[in-house]
Scaffold this motif. Structure first.
Motif, PDB file in Angstrom:
ATOM      1  N   PRO A   1       1.130  -1.153  -0.226  1.00  0.00           N
ATOM      2  CA  PRO A   1      -0.028   0.041  -0.180  1.00  0.00           C
ATOM      3  C   PRO A   1       0.859   0.875   0.609  1.00  0.00           C
ATOM      4  N   PRO A   2       0.730   2.230  -1.465  1.00  0.00           N
ATOM      5  CA  PRO A   2       1.520   3.696  -0.844  1.00  0.00           C
ATOM      6  C   PRO A   2       0.237   4.485  -0.425  1.00  0.00           C
ATOM      7  N   GLY A   3       1.443   5.641  -0.067  1.00  0.00           N
ATOM      8  CA  GLY A   3       0.056   6.927   0.724  1.00  0.00           C
ATOM      9  C   GLY A   3      -0.185   6.306   1.793  1.00  0.00           C
ATOM     10  N   MET A   4      -0.261   7.280   2.492  1.00  0.00           N
ATOM     11  CA  MET A   4      -0.852   7.747   4.032  1.00  0.00           C
ATOM     12  C   MET A   4      -1.135   5.707   4.524  1.00  0.00           C
ATOM     13  N   ALA A   5      -0.758   5.273   4.236  1.00  0.00           N
ATOM     14  CA  ALA A   5      -1.714   3.612   4.660  1.00  0.00           C
ATOM     15  C   ALA A   5      -1.237   3.259   6.014  1.00  0.00           C
ATOM     16  N   GLU A   6      -2.268   2.936   6.304  1.00  0.00           N
ATOM     17  CA  GLU A   6      -2.487   2.313   7.320  1.00  0.00           C
ATOM     18  C   GLU A   6      -2.757   0.672   7.603  1.00  0.00           C
ATOM     19  N   ASP A   7      -2.573   0.109   6.245  1.00  0.00           N
ATOM     20  CA  ASP A   7      -3.205  -1.676   6.698  1.00  0.00           C
ATOM     21  C   ASP A   7      -2.203  -1.993   5.477  1.00  0.00           C
ATOM     22  N   GLY A   8      -1.098  -1.703   5.976  1.00  0.00           N
ATOM     23  CA  GLY A   8       0.371  -2.942   6.040  1.00  0.00           C
ATOM     24  C   GLY A   8       0.068  -4.703   5.992  1.00  0.00           C
ATOM     25  N   PRO A   9       0.873  -5.297   5.483  1.00  0.00           N
ATOM     26  CA  PRO A   9       0.385  -6.520   5.534  1.00  0.00           C
ATOM     27  C   PRO A   9       1.220  -7.419   7.216  1.00  0.00           C
ATOM     28  N   TRP A  10       1.461  -6.491   7.676  1.00  0.00           N
ATOM     29  CA  TRP A  10       1.540  -6.989   9.205  1.00  0.00           C
ATOM     30  C   TRP A  10       1.951  -6.112  10.442  1.00  0.00           C
ATOM     31  N   ARG A  11       0.226  -6.354  11.048  1.00  0.00           N
ATOM     32  CA  ARG A  11      -0.313  -5.313  12.385  1.00  0.00           C
ATOM     33  C   ARG A  11       0.426  -5.861  13.647  1.00  0.00           C
ATOM     34  N   LEU A  12       1.218  -4.773  14.161  1.00  0.00           N
ATOM     35  CA  LEU A  12       2.253  -4.698  15.436  1.00  0.00           C
ATOM     36  C   LEU A  12       1.283  -4.661  16.494  1.00  0.00           C
ATOM     37  N   ASP A  13       1.063  -5.822  17.823  1.00  0.00           N
ATOM     38  CA  ASP A  13       1.251  -5.250  18.875  1.00  0.00           C
ATOM     39  C   ASP A  13       2.606  -5.366  19.817  1.00  0.00           C
ATOM     40  N   ASP A  14       1.901  -4.882  21.115  1.00  0.00           N
ATOM     41  CA  ASP A  14       3.392  -4.298  21.402  1.00  0.00           C
ATOM     42  C   ASP A  14       4.784  -5.061  21.422  1.00  0.00           C
ATOM     43  N   ALA A  15       4.460  -6.400  22.114  1.00  0.00           N
ATOM     44  CA  ALA A  15       5.559  -7.705  22.006  1.00  0.00           C
ATOM     45  C   ALA A  15       6.713  -7.763  20.344  1.00  0.00           C
ATOM     46  N   GLU A  16       5.340  -7.586  19.564  1.00  0.00           N
ATOM     47  CA  GLU A  16       5.720  -7.959  18.511  1.00  0.00           C
ATOM     48  C   GLU A  16       6.756  -6.363  18.081  1.00  0.00           C
ATOM     49  N   CYS A  17       5.816  -5.645  18.202  1.00  0.00           N
ATOM     50  CA  CYS A  17       6.919  -4.414  18.241  1.00  0.00           C
ATOM     51  C   CYS A  17       8.157  -4.845  18.889  1.00  0.00           C
ATOM     52  N   ASP A  18       7.829  -4.328  20.158  1.00  0.00           N
ATOM     53  CA  ASP A  18       9.525  -4.608  20.712  1.00  0.00           C
ATOM     54  C   ASP A  18      10.567  -5.801  20.110  1.00  0.00           C
ATOM     55  N   ARG A  19      10.159  -6.553  19.378  1.00  0.00           N
ATOM     56  CA  ARG A  19      10.832  -7.595  19.042  1.00  0.00           C
ATOM     57  C   ARG A  19      11.176  -6.776  17.264  1.00  0.00           C
ATOM     58  N   VAL A  20      10.182  -6.248  16.524  1.00  0.00           N
ATOM     59  CA  VAL A  20      10.959  -5.291  15.348  1.00  0.00           C
ATOM     60  C   VAL A  20      11.855  -5.000  15.807  1.00  0.00           C
ATOM     61  N   LEU A  21      12.116  -3.283  16.978  1.00  0.00           N
ATOM     62  CA  LEU A  21      12.466  -2.500  16.932  1.00  0.00           C
ATOM     63  C   LEU A  21      13.361  -2.991  17.890  1.00  0.00           C
ATOM     64  N   ALA A  22      13.843  -4.272  17.793  1.00  0.00           N
ATOM     65  CA  ALA A  22      15.192  -4.996  19.131  1.00  0.00           C
ATOM     66  C   ALA A  22      15.997  -5.711  17.428  1.00  0.00           C
TER      67      ALA A  22
END
Lengths: 146, 503
Positions: free
Chosen positions: B151-172
């Motif tokens: 998705p281009p533009g201001m999309a927030e409908d990407g294919p991998w929506r993160l919960d808090d725990a998964e977000c931490d893993r991505v950030l690390a």
């Protein structure tokens, strides 16, 4: 930058090679923030199609008028990006060098009715201005990262 | 002198004869494509400015904001040798876009504005074993599929929506986390700058607001100058390096340009506030508030670095997810498994980052904090941070042009280490503001103009097409020629667009 009668000031775009700037004048600090807020909303989407159906309360603090303005606009961007809330206009109750309080009036984005314009990444601190001149006119300026 | 404004020429005597001293506004020519901004140009400059570029690439009369920003960066504490600008440099905010500055960690500063809002914005290139003839029959279907899946533009409908725990893993863990979840191949990591993961990332330094902005944006490209382009290798200019990078003439490749999306933007916003207070507390006088900074070794500086590294990891995960989506889109449209299409990652470069690197200063090896704001690393053959499979050749450098002309793959050269801290341009560089581009192209059907050149374009926001048109950018051919002549980066392959997806 068009007016819809709701702002008590005047806002216009400033040229920038990669990004975009906004400048505004208004008779009071509150009017200036309302004018810049409406100008910012007009960069994100065609404001004429945004109906003021919802009110979103906003309260920000900052170290000085400029910081307060930047944080107000950042809040507006945050609401757009996370809540899909489009602003038609702002009503600012009070601005001091330490805080601003008011509401954003608008509605949730609907693809069928709202044309998105610029995708703004952030409110920069580059050459920001929010001050009163000797004649009592308020002047504002802000650059947005695109 | 090619062209320009506000320039003057004088002849002065120097050792061995007469030397032509040319000026362009406040800049003094010190080499064929090297310009110096003297240390006295503005009060507080600690080092001179140095700009690489032919005169045609320099700002014109009345457009000296970018040069002023080079001078402003030169006032930052701990800056070493020069405040640098690459040939694509232009007016930014705080740093110029295309700016490079190296700071001593002992007494220097880290500036969130010197990295930019789009932390670890970057470019990656994916090869295929396809020819243009093979994708021509599915051009429309491929455009539609890529537009739908990424998705281009201001999309927030990407294919991998993160919960808090998964977000931490991505950030690390960055791209590694994405690959572990099935978004790509293990070998992709080896062909990503820093392995697609910054160490010393501190997820806890990323605010709730930043997480909220990034939550649904993994796998999306955003807007502005971000894009996905299907391109064809039009010319191979360095056969040996091209072979090492897996490139050949006529080959279809995919270029992706995006960054850390709203999460990174908010991290920068948050830490600019922290840095502004820190600068005041540490007695740093800011000539532009966007240059807000903190001493590298201060708690505030370390906090920003931890959060910046986490946002950089988010960006690498984003480009990794997009890589997977691209492979799947090709496989679906061509009805062949992705493995059969040879969709190998060539490389991934970052162009908005600050990194600690070893460089030679006055004959000694020193660790420096190198800010690159719209500038790409270009390390030469033999450097230990170049992936093992490319180490004999040098680091691939990806230089996107504009959607109507060409992009380049280059390779880092040894001279760049001394000239630019191993840095090069990040693109063609804007020449016109968005407003001016729209006005000057009013009434021009950009889509039709591109179609005449067999370039298909799809954009969520049609007005972006004029803003991103060829006229809005500097000439990419001149930009890469300058870098090649200076021996900072050699041209390897010229890529021409076939299919463009914009925000």
């Amino acid at each position: 930058m068009g007016r819809d009668g709701s702002e008590r000031g005047r806002c216009w775009k400033l040229p920038h090679t990669a990004d975009v700037g906004l400048a505004a004048v208004a008779p009071s600090a509150e009017a200036l923030l309302e004018t810049l807020s409406a100008g910012f909303a007009g960069l994100l989407a065609d404001r004429r199609a945004v109906r003021p159906r919802e009110e979103w309360p906003v309260r920000v603090t900052g170290a000085g008028f400029v910081s307060v303005m930047e944080r107000w606009l950042d809040e507006q961007l945050f609401l757009w990006e996370t809540r899909r809330f489009l602003t038609r206009r702002a009503r600012v109750d009070r601005v001091t060098p330490g805080a601003a309080q008011g509401v954003l009036l608008g509605e949730r984005y609907e693809a069928s009715r709202h044309a998105q314009l610029l995708a703004v990444k952030a409110v920069t601190k580059h050459a920001s201005r929010f001050e009163e001149d000797r004649d009592g006119t308020w002047h504002g300026r802000v650059y947005l990262d695109i | 002198m090619e062209r320009g404004t506000d320039e003057s020429t004088s002849i002065s005597e120097a050792e061995g004869g007469l030397v032509r001293q040319e000026r362009h506004g406040p800049l003094l020519r010190v080499g064929r494509d090297i310009w110096e901004l003297p240390i006295g140009h503005r009060p507080g400059m600690l080092v001179p400015g140095r700009i690489y570029g032919s005169e045609s690439l320099l700002p014109g009369e009345g457009e000296h904001e970018a040069i002023q920003q080079v001078a402003n960066v030169a006032t930052l504490p701990g800056i070493v040798r020069f405040s640098l600008a690459m040939p694509d440099f232009h007016w930014g905010y705080g740093f110029p876009i295309g700016g490079v500055a190296a700071m001593r960690p002992e007494d220097g500063v880290i500036s969130p504005g010197g990295v930019g809002f789009d932390i670890n914005c970057g470019v990656r290139l994916i090869a295929t074993n396809l020819s243009l003839e093979e994708i021509e029959p599915v051009r429309k279907a491929l455009t539609d599929q890529l537009f739908r899946d990424i998705p281009p533009g201001m999309a927030e409908d990407g294919p991998w929506r993160l919960d808090d725990a998964e977000c931490d893993r991505v950030l690390a863990d960055g791209a590694r986390c994405a690959v572990e979840r099935g978004w790509g191949l293990p070998e992709d990591l080896a062909r990503t700058e820093s392995g697609g993961r910054m160490e010393n990332a501190e997820p806890s330094g990323v605010s709730v607001r930043a997480r909220a902005r990034g939550r649904g944006q993994l796998g999306t490209i955003g807007s502005g100058n971000h894009f996905i382009e299907v391109q064809v290798v039009d010319r191979l200019l360095d056969a040996a390096a091209g072979r090492a990078f897996g490139l050949s003439r006529g080959q279809v490749v995919v270029m992706v340009h995006t960054g850390s999306r709203g999460l990174g933007h908010q991290v920068c916003t948050d830490y600019l506030e922290v840095a502004e207070e820190a600068a005041a507390r540490h007695g740093v006088a800011l000539v532009d508030r966007q240059l807000a900074c903190a001493p590298v070794r201060s708690p505030e500086g370390q906090a920003y670095l931890g959060a910046m590294n986490a946002a950089a990891n988010f960006a690498w995960a984003n480009r990794q997810v997009i890589t997977h989506s691209t492979r799947m889109a090709f496989a679906r449209v061509l009805a062949r498994p992705a493995e059969e299409l040879g969709m190998r990652l060539v490389y991934d470069v970052s162009h908005n980052m600050a990194k600690f690197e070893e460089h030679e200063v006055d004959g000694e090896r020193r660790t420096l904090c190198v800010h690159r704001k719209g500038a790409t690393r270009a390390f030469p053959a033999g450097h230990r941070e170049v992936p093992a499979e490319y180490r004999d050749v040098g680091q691939p450098v990806l230089v996107p042009g504009d959607m109507g002309t060409a992009s380049y793959v280059c390779v880092g050269l040894p001279d760049g280490m001394a000239l630019s801290w191993g840095s090069t341009c990040h693109g063609a560089g804007r020449r016109q503001s968005r407003t001016r581009a729209r006005k000057s192209l009013a009434g021009v059907d950009i889509r039709a103009r591109l179609a005449e050149r067999q370039i298909t374009v799809r954009a969520r926001n049609p007005r972006l097409l004029a803003e991103e048109a060829t006229e809005a950018y500097k000439d990419v051919e001149t930009v890469v020629r300058v870098l090649d002549d200076l021996k900072i980066a050699r041209r390897v392959a010229r890529l021409v667009p076939v299919l463009v997806i914009k925000g």
